[in-house]
Scaffold this motif. Structure first.
Motif, PDB file in Angstrom:
ATOM      1  N   ALA A  52       0.831  -1.202   0.000  1.00 52.69           N
ATOM      2  CA  ALA A  52       0.000   0.000   0.000  1.00 52.69           C
ATOM      3  C   ALA A  52       0.865   1.251   0.000  1.00 52.69           C
ATOM      4  CB  ALA A  52      -0.928  -0.017   1.215  1.00 52.69           C
ATOM      5  N   GLU A  53       1.974   1.207   0.723  1.00 49.14           N
ATOM      6  CA  GLU A  53       2.885   2.358   0.769  1.00 49.14           C
ATOM      7  C   GLU A  53       3.508   2.607  -0.606  1.00 49.14           C
ATOM      8  OE1 GLU A  53       2.049   0.841   4.662  1.00 49.14           O
ATOM      9  OE2 GLU A  53       2.919  -0.185   2.914  1.00 49.14           O
ATOM     10  N   GLU A  54       3.897   1.534  -1.282  1.00 53.88           N
ATOM     11  CA  GLU A  54       4.506   1.683  -2.613  1.00 53.88           C
ATOM     12  C   GLU A  54       3.496   2.231  -3.616  1.00 53.88           C
ATOM     13  OE1 GLU A  54       7.912  -1.818  -2.574  1.00 53.88           O
ATOM     14  OE2 GLU A  54       5.817  -2.363  -2.925  1.00 53.88           O
ATOM     15  N   ARG A  55       2.271   1.783  -3.528  1.00 56.86           N
ATOM     16  CA  ARG A  55       1.245   2.279  -4.454  1.00 56.86           C
ATOM     17  C   ARG A  55       0.877   3.729  -4.143  1.00 56.86           C
ATOM     18  NH1 ARG A  55      -3.212  -2.584  -4.852  1.00 56.86           N
ATOM     19  NH2 ARG A  55      -1.866  -4.130  -3.868  1.00 56.86           N
ATOM     20  N   ALA A  56       1.026   4.117  -2.862  1.00 53.57           N
ATOM     21  CA  ALA A  56       0.751   5.512  -2.504  1.00 53.57           C
ATOM     22  C   ALA A  56       1.850   6.434  -3.010  1.00 53.57           C
ATOM     23  CB  ALA A  56       0.606   5.650  -0.989  1.00 53.57           C
ATOM     24  N   ALA A  57       3.077   5.893  -3.093  1.00 57.02           N
ATOM     25  CA  ALA A  57       4.206   6.713  -3.534  1.00 57.02           C
ATOM     26  C   ALA A  57       4.146   6.996  -5.028  1.00 57.02           C
ATOM     27  CB  ALA A  57       5.520   6.016  -3.190  1.00 57.02           C
ATOM     28  N   VAL A  58       3.701   6.018  -5.804  1.00 60.81           N
ATOM     29  CA  VAL A  58       3.608   6.149  -7.259  1.00 60.81           C
ATOM     30  C   VAL A  58       2.300   5.500  -7.712  1.00 60.81           C
ATOM     31  CG1 VAL A  58       4.594   5.418  -9.478  1.00 60.81           C
ATOM     32  CG2 VAL A  58       6.102   6.153  -7.628  1.00 60.81           C
ATOM     33  N   PRO A  59       1.523   6.151  -8.565  1.00 60.98           N
ATOM     34  CA  PRO A  59       0.278   5.524  -9.039  1.00 60.98           C
ATOM     35  C   PRO A  59       0.558   4.193  -9.746  1.00 60.98           C
ATOM     36  CG  PRO A  59       0.301   7.859  -9.581  1.00 60.98           C
ATOM     37  CD  PRO A  59       1.686   7.526  -9.086  1.00 60.98           C
ATOM     38  N   HIS A  60      -0.216   3.167  -9.388  1.00 60.91           N
ATOM     39  CA  HIS A  60      -0.113   1.840  -9.998  1.00 60.91           C
ATOM     40  C   HIS A  60      -1.451   1.480 -10.643  1.00 60.91           C
ATOM     41  CE1 HIS A  60       3.558   1.413  -7.625  1.00 60.91           C
ATOM     42  NE2 HIS A  60       3.782   0.239  -8.174  1.00 60.91           N
ATOM     43  N   TRP A  61      -1.373   0.871 -11.826  1.00 59.85           N
ATOM     44  CA  TRP A  61      -2.565   0.421 -12.536  1.00 59.85           C
ATOM     45  C   TRP A  61      -2.395  -1.048 -12.902  1.00 59.85           C
ATOM     46  CZ3 TRP A  61      -6.052   4.129 -12.101  1.00 59.85           C
ATOM     47  CH2 TRP A  61      -5.603   5.468 -11.997  1.00 59.85           C
ATOM     48  N   GLY A  62      -3.486  -1.708 -13.246  1.00 60.84           N
ATOM     49  CA  GLY A  62      -3.413  -3.105 -13.667  1.00 60.84           C
ATOM     50  C   GLY A  62      -3.360  -4.086 -12.522  1.00 60.84           C
ATOM     51  N   ILE A  63      -3.671  -3.642 -11.316  1.00 61.46           N
ATOM     52  CA  ILE A  63      -3.669  -4.498 -10.130  1.00 61.46           C
ATOM     53  C   ILE A  63      -5.103  -4.593  -9.599  1.00 61.46           C
ATOM     54  CG2 ILE A  63      -2.863  -4.701  -7.739  1.00 61.46           C
ATOM     55  CD1 ILE A  63      -0.298  -3.269  -8.610  1.00 61.46           C
ATOM     56  N   ASP A  64      -5.536  -5.818  -9.248  1.00 57.21           N
ATOM     57  CA  ASP A  64      -6.869  -6.036  -8.685  1.00 57.21           C
ATOM     58  C   ASP A  64      -7.972  -5.588  -9.635  1.00 57.21           C
ATOM     59  OD1 ASP A  64      -5.575  -6.962  -6.432  1.00 57.21           O
ATOM     60  OD2 ASP A  64      -5.773  -5.074  -5.317  1.00 57.21           O
ATOM     61  N   ILE A  65      -7.899  -6.036 -10.867  1.00 53.60           N
ATOM     62  CA  ILE A  65      -8.915  -5.648 -11.853  1.00 53.60           C
ATOM     63  C   ILE A  65      -9.753  -6.834 -12.323  1.00 53.60           C
ATOM     64  CG2 ILE A  65      -7.649  -3.614 -12.659  1.00 53.60           C
ATOM     65  CD1 ILE A  65      -6.617  -5.235 -15.004  1.00 53.60           C
ATOM     66  N   ALA A  66      -9.541  -8.017 -11.731  1.00 60.13           N
ATOM     67  CA  ALA A  66     -10.320  -9.200 -12.101  1.00 60.13           C
ATOM     68  C   ALA A  66     -10.378 -10.144 -10.900  1.00 60.13           C
ATOM     69  CB  ALA A  66      -9.705  -9.912 -13.311  1.00 60.13           C
ATOM     70  N   ASP A  67     -11.357 -11.035 -10.915  1.00 62.38           N
ATOM     71  CA  ASP A  67     -11.452 -12.070  -9.888  1.00 62.38           C
ATOM     72  C   ASP A  67     -10.714 -13.319 -10.357  1.00 62.38           C
ATOM     73  OD1 ASP A  67     -12.994 -10.650  -8.013  1.00 62.38           O
ATOM     74  OD2 ASP A  67     -14.857 -11.123  -9.096  1.00 62.38           O
ATOM     75  N   PRO A  68     -10.172 -14.110  -9.426  1.00 60.72           N
ATOM     76  CA  PRO A  68      -9.477 -15.343  -9.819  1.00 60.72           C
ATOM     77  C   PRO A  68     -10.351 -16.318 -10.594  1.00 60.72           C
ATOM     78  CG  PRO A  68      -8.932 -14.772  -7.561  1.00 60.72           C
ATOM     79  CD  PRO A  68     -10.035 -13.852  -7.982  1.00 60.72           C
ATOM     80  N   SER A  69     -11.651 -16.181 -10.498  1.00 56.02           N
ATOM     81  CA  SER A  69     -12.566 -17.059 -11.229  1.00 56.02           C
ATOM     82  C   SER A  69     -12.632 -16.710 -12.713  1.00 56.02           C
ATOM     83  CB  SER A  69     -13.968 -16.979 -10.630  1.00 56.02           C
ATOM     84  OG  SER A  69     -14.437 -15.634 -10.620  1.00 56.02           O
TER      85      SER A  69
END
Length: 326
Positions: A52-69
Motif C-alpha cells: 500500500a505504501e509503494e502504491r501511494a508513492a507512485v500511481p499503480h494500474w493493472g492491479i486487482d482488476i479481475a477475480d481469480p474465477s
C-alpha cells in the motif's frame, strides 16, 4: 518522444518493483503492472504485489482488476494497458510497464491478430474435454493439428495458450498459425523501450528461496486457504506458482515442506523460461542491465536511455548470449 512507454521486465524476484518505483519518481511516471497474476483480487502475498505504501508513492494500474474465477488473457490486458497509456500521456506523465509477463508486452508491441469467431456450444464441449487432459496430452494433440504452434509453445506458453491454440484448428479447420498470417492485427503496435533486469542464476535462486520464506511469514497459507474456499481449486487464476503447489497440502496429500519445495522448484524453472522469452521475443533495442548493480545506478542508466530515446551505449546493453547459467 519516439516511444509511447518504458518497459521494465525481468524474471521473478529480479527487483522490478522497487526499481520501477525509483524510475517512476525520476521521470514523473505512473506504473502499469505487467504481471498476469497481480490482476487478480485477493492474490496479494503469493504474487508479491506492491505494498500500500509503494502504491501511494507512485500511481499503480493493472492491479486487482479481475477475480481469480475469470480468465484474463494478453488481449484483455493489452486493451486495458492501451487505455491507461493514453490516460497517463494525457496527464503529461510517463507510462511504465513493469512486470515479468512477456506475452502481455508482446500483445502491445505485436498486436494480436483478429481471432476467428468460435461457436459457443462446440467450444464449451472441447474446453471441457481439454480440461480433463494434462498439459502433455494437450501438447500432443496440438502437435497433430498445428505443429508450428506446438513447437512455439514447447518451452513457454502456459496451459491456457495451449488450449486456445488447439481449439482453433479443432473448430475452424485451420491452425492458429494460419490465422496469424492471414488476419490483420486488431490494433496498431505500441512503441515501447524495454529494459531487462539480468540476474545470475545463483543470486536469483537465493532471492526466490528467501521470498518464499517471507511469503509464508506474511500469510501465504491463509491467503491460499481463503481463495480456495471462495473460488475453488479450479479457478483459472489459482494455477499460478505459489498457489497450485499448496493445494495438495490442504488436501493432506503433501507435507508443507514438500509443497514449499515444489513452489521453489517450479518458480525457478519459470524464471528460466522467462529469460529465454526475453532473449528471443522482445522488440529491437531492448537494453539488458546487470540487476546486481545498485538500484540508483540502474535508475540512472534507464532514465538516461529513456531521455535520449535510444539504447544505453555500453556492454551492459548487449543481449546475453547462451543461457548464462539459467
Amino acid at each position: 518522444m519516439p516511444y509511447a512507454a518504458l518497459a521494465l521486465v525481468g524474471p521473478t524476484a529480479s527487483g522490478k518493483t522497487a526499481l520501477g518505483i525509483e524510475v517512476a519518481r525520476r521521470v514523473d511516471g505512473e506504473i502499469i503492472s505487467m504481471d498476469s497474476r497481480s490482476v487478480f483480487r485477493g492474490m496479494d502475498v503469493g504474487t508479491a504485489k506492491p505494498t500500500a505504501e509503494e502504491r501511494a508513492a507512485v500511481p499503480h494500474w493493472g492491479i486487482d482488476i479481475a477475480d481469480p474465477s475469470e480468465r484474463f488473457n494478453a488481449a484483455r490486458w493489452a486493451e486495458y494497458a492501451r487505455a491507461k497509456i493514453t490516460e497517463i500521456q494525457g496527464r503529461n506523465r510517463v507510462p511504465l510497464l513493469v512486470g515479468g509477463t512477456g506475452f502481455f508486452l508482446r500483445a502491445l508491441t505485436h498486436p494480436i491478430f483478429q481471432a476467428p469467431e468460435l461457436p459457443p456450444a462446440p467450444r464449451a464441449r472441447i474446453t471441457a474435454l481439454m480440461e480433463r487432459m494434462d498439459d502433455a496430452t494437450v501438447h500432443r494433440w496440438l502437435e497433430a493439428h498445428d505443429p508450428e504452434s506446438a513447437e512455439r509453445f514447447r518451452h513457454w506458453g502456459g496451459r491456457q495458450r495451449l488450449m486456445r491454440a488447439l481449439e482453433v484448428p479443432l473448430l475452424t479447420g485451420r491452425p492458429i498459425s494460419w490465422w496469424h498470417r492471414n488476419s490483420g492485427p486488431v490494433e496498431e503496435p505500441v512503441a515501447v523501450l524495454p529494459f531487462v533486469l539480468d540476474v545470475p542464476r545463483d543470486v536469483l535462486h537465493a532471492r526466490i528461496d528467501r521470498r518464499i520464506g517471507e511469503m509464508v511469514l506474511g500469510g501465504l497459507l491463509d491467503e491460499v486457504r481463503a481463495l480456495i474456499g471462495r473460488y475453488g481449486e479450479d479457478a483459472p487464476g489459482l494455477n499460478a506458482h505459489g498457489y497450485a503447489e499448496l493445494m495438495p497440502y490442504f488436501r493432506r496429500e503433501r507435507t508443507l515442506p514438500d509443497a514449499l519445495a515444489e513452489v521453489g522448484k517450479n518458480t525457478k524453472s519459470y524464471t528460466k523460461r522467462q529469460r529465454t522469452w526475453f532473449r528471443t521475443q522482445l522488440p529491437p533495442g531492448a537494453v539488458w542491465l546487470d540487476a546486481t548493480r545498485p538500484r540508483a545506478e540502474l535508475a540512472d542508466a534507464i532514465v538516461a536511455a529513456w531521455t535520449a530515446g535510444k539504447q544505453v551505449p555500453s556492454a551492459q546493453g548487449q543481449v546475453p548470449k547462451g543461457d548464462r547459467g539459467c
